[in-house]
Scaffold this motif. Structure first.
Motif, PDB file in Angstrom:
ATOM      1  N   CYS A  66      61.556  86.204  15.218  1.00 63.28           N
ATOM      2  CA  CYS A  66      62.295  87.474  15.190  1.00 63.28           C
ATOM      3  C   CYS A  66      62.819  87.817  13.798  1.00 63.28           C
ATOM      4  O   CYS A  66      63.042  89.001  13.502  1.00 63.28           O
ATOM      5  N   LEU A  67      63.024  86.815  12.956  1.00 60.70           N
ATOM      6  CA  LEU A  67      63.614  87.052  11.638  1.00 60.70           C
ATOM      7  C   LEU A  67      62.854  88.094  10.827  1.00 60.70           C
ATOM      8  O   LEU A  67      63.474  89.032  10.294  1.00 60.70           O
ATOM      9  N   PRO A  68      61.510  88.018  10.716  1.00 58.16           N
ATOM     10  CA  PRO A  68      60.801  89.050   9.936  1.00 58.16           C
ATOM     11  C   PRO A  68      60.885  90.443  10.550  1.00 58.16           C
ATOM     12  O   PRO A  68      60.755  91.443   9.836  1.00 58.16           O
ATOM     13  N   LEU A  69      61.093  90.518  11.869  1.00 57.19           N
ATOM     14  CA  LEU A  69      61.111  91.816  12.536  1.00 57.19           C
ATOM     15  C   LEU A  69      62.363  92.619  12.199  1.00 57.19           C
ATOM     16  O   LEU A  69      62.399  93.829  12.428  1.00 57.19           O
ATOM     17  N   LEU A 263      55.114  92.255  12.385  1.00 58.21           N
ATOM     18  CA  LEU A 263      55.794  93.349  11.699  1.00 58.21           C
ATOM     19  C   LEU A 263      54.781  94.302  11.065  1.00 58.21           C
ATOM     20  O   LEU A 263      54.893  95.525  11.204  1.00 58.21           O
ATOM     21  N   GLN A 264      53.779  93.760  10.380  1.00 57.23           N
ATOM     22  CA  GLN A 264      52.781  94.597   9.733  1.00 57.23           C
ATOM     23  C   GLN A 264      51.888  95.311  10.738  1.00 57.23           C
ATOM     24  O   GLN A 264      51.327  96.364  10.438  1.00 57.23           O
ATOM     25  N   ALA A 265      51.744  94.733  11.939  1.00 56.04           N
ATOM     26  CA  ALA A 265      50.912  95.362  12.969  1.00 56.04           C
ATOM     27  C   ALA A 265      51.556  96.617  13.553  1.00 56.04           C
ATOM     28  O   ALA A 265      50.880  97.403  14.229  1.00 56.04           O
ATOM     29  N   GLU A 266      52.850  96.804  13.330  1.00 58.85           N
ATOM     30  CA  GLU A 266      53.564  97.998  13.790  1.00 58.85           C
ATOM     31  C   GLU A 266      53.390  98.256  15.289  1.00 58.85           C
ATOM     32  O   GLU A 266      53.137  99.378  15.725  1.00 58.85           O
ATOM     33  N   TYR A 267      53.497  97.196  16.068  1.00 55.10           N
ATOM     34  CA  TYR A 267      53.441  97.351  17.517  1.00 55.10           C
ATOM     35  C   TYR A 267      54.686  98.074  18.016  1.00 55.10           C
ATOM     36  O   TYR A 267      55.734  98.066  17.351  1.00 55.10           O
ATOM     37  N   LYS A 268      54.562  98.648  19.201  1.00 57.86           N
ATOM     38  CA  LYS A 268      55.728  99.230  19.842  1.00 57.86           C
ATOM     39  C   LYS A 268      56.636  98.114  20.333  1.00 57.86           C
ATOM     40  O   LYS A 268      56.246  96.949  20.409  1.00 57.86           O
ATOM     41  N   LYS A 272      55.861  94.042  20.886  1.00 58.63           N
ATOM     42  CA  LYS A 272      56.540  93.047  20.054  1.00 58.63           C
ATOM     43  C   LYS A 272      57.284  92.035  20.923  1.00 58.63           C
ATOM     44  O   LYS A 272      57.224  90.825  20.678  1.00 58.63           O
ATOM     45  N   ALA A 273      57.973  92.549  21.933  1.00 63.40           N
ATOM     46  CA  ALA A 273      58.756  91.669  22.815  1.00 63.40           C
ATOM     47  C   ALA A 273      57.856  90.694  23.551  1.00 63.40           C
ATOM     48  O   ALA A 273      58.191  89.503  23.707  1.00 63.40           O
ATOM     49  N   ILE A 274      56.685  91.163  24.004  1.00 65.30           N
ATOM     50  CA  ILE A 274      55.751  90.294  24.724  1.00 65.30           C
ATOM     51  C   ILE A 274      55.239  89.182  23.811  1.00 65.30           C
ATOM     52  O   ILE A 274      55.188  88.006  24.199  1.00 65.30           O
ATOM     53  N   MET A 275      54.869  89.539  22.566  1.00 65.53           N
ATOM     54  CA  MET A 275      54.340  88.542  21.639  1.00 65.53           C
ATOM     55  C   MET A 275      55.422  87.544  21.238  1.00 65.53           C
ATOM     56  O   MET A 275      55.154  86.337  21.128  1.00 65.53           O
ATOM     57  N   VAL A 276      56.641  88.012  21.026  1.00 60.73           N
ATOM     58  CA  VAL A 276      57.756  87.118  20.710  1.00 60.73           C
ATOM     59  C   VAL A 276      58.019  86.184  21.880  1.00 60.73           C
ATOM     60  O   VAL A 276      58.239  84.975  21.707  1.00 60.73           O
ATOM     61  N   PHE A 277      57.978  86.728  23.091  1.00 59.42           N
ATOM     62  CA  PHE A 277      58.241  85.930  24.286  1.00 59.42           C
ATOM     63  C   PHE A 277      57.225  84.798  24.432  1.00 59.42           C
ATOM     64  O   PHE A 277      57.597  83.630  24.627  1.00 59.42           O
TER      65      PHE A 277
END
Length: 365
Positions: A66-69, A263-268, A272-277
């Protein structure tokens, strides 16, 4: 993108199928199926340590990814800035060392184990072969996903802006010239454009970032489940204590590398939440699975050695490819670093620090 996901899932399922159907009658001795007996083996004392491991690794994984986000709120760490490039190079060095220093050696140890038959496991370097195939398959998925998405994107643009019959030849020629002209890089694409034409437009570059993030997450997730399973199935309190600290640092820095790609992928927000999870919970899930299977899972059994060894080899090939091709090469050969020797030197130092730090950690994890 759906096609890329299907291909990635197919590769993962294939590895599991190979592992399941590998002959189990490959042990040379019954000692390989037995847990070692020493003063450090204590099942009741190991369980609380595993619970601590689940919580601490979950928290550090979430912090790392999450830090880079949240760097958008910090101007110095914006993707356009030099500091972001240096931090990304550091994270890429960590991912590269993870493949070379952690995952690949583990696979070699497992598939060359004395608990496996001489033929075929000691007659052929399966680890190198599977890692090579994994890198080739990663390249194929990377290339095909990019091509499919790019073609669909081009068709969509063509459908939206067709030539009208009333347009004269001069207007059509002018519009075509505008389409061919290279897009001017904006936002955080600035550091990665080669300015060669429409193939390097911001939309195409954004696609590359998204493919990279997806494929990198797959490799990390496979590796994370495997190391979590090994820790959860172990009752050796001496090794578990060291592993907890090492894996916390490992997951935090690896998460920073993945978080930068997300972050660079600019997901919604939802994506982002799904990938972090998934990144955050895979190692704790592996530990929990190892705890549940500790009575039947023997880390020195032929089946476990073959399954985990093959998974580690495939994960190593993927991580090494991603680190070298999609992270390091893409940045170092891009105009931002090519235009500044000073920034190149700083980025190389960051790569060496990241790879060196993760290599030192190989002593414990």
């Amino acid at each position: 993108m759906a096609t890329a996901t299907k291909l990635l899932n197919l590769v993962t399922i294939s590895i599991f199928v190979i592992s399941i159907f590998t002959p189990k009658a490959s042990a040379q001795s019954n000692e390989c199926n037995a847990q070692s007996n020493n003063s450090c083996n204590d099942k009741s004392a190991a369980l609380p340590l595993k619970i601590i491991a689940i919580v601490s690794i979950l928290v550090t994984s979430m912090i790392g990814v999450c830090l880079p986000l949240f760097t958008k709120k910090i101007p110095a760490l914006h993707p356009d800035r030099n500091l972001f490039v240096i931090v990304k190079a550091f994270a890429a060095g960590i991912i590269l060392a993870t493949g070379f220093m952690h995952v690949l050696p583990d696979s070699f140890d497992m598939l060359w184990s004395d608990c496996l038959k001489e033929n075929p496991w000691h007659k052929f370097p399966f680890t190198g072969f599977v890692a090579m195939l994994s890198a080739i398959v990663t390249l194929m998925v990377d290339s095909m996903a990019t091509a499919i998405y790019s073609n669909n994107h081009k068709k969509g643009k063509t459908a939206i802006t067709p030539h009208h019959q009333g347009d004269d030849e001069e207007a059509v020629a002018e519009r075509d010239q505008e389409m061919v002209a290279p897009a001017r890089p904006t936002g955080h694409f600035h550091g990665h454009h080669h300015g060669l034409g429409k193939e390097d437009s911001p939309d195409t570059q954004l696609l590359r970032y998204r493919v990279v993030a997806m494929v990198l997450e797959l490799g990390i997730v496979v590796h994370s489940v495997v190391i979590g399973l090994s820790l959860g199935a172990s009752n050796n309190t001496c090794s578990i204590k060291g592993l907890i600290a090492a894996l916390c640092f490992h997951q935090m820095f690896e998460g920073m590398g993945l978080g930068g790609c997300i972050l660079q992928a600019e997901y919604k927000l939802l994506k982002k939440a799904i990938m972090v999870f998934f990144f955050s919970v895979t190692t704790p899930f592996g530990i929990a699975l190892g705890i549940a299977m500790s009575s039947i899972y023997k880390e020195n059994s032929p089946s476990a050695l073959i399954a985990v060894g093959l998974l580690n080899a495939s994960s190593a090939g993927l991580l090494i490819y991603m680190a070298l091709v999609d992270l390091l090469s893409a940045d170092f050969m891009g105009p931002k670093l090519q235009g500044s020797i000073n920034l190149q030197i700083k980025s190389y130092i960051a790569v060496l620090l990241g790879a060196g730090g993760m290599s030192v950690m190989a002593k414990w994890a």
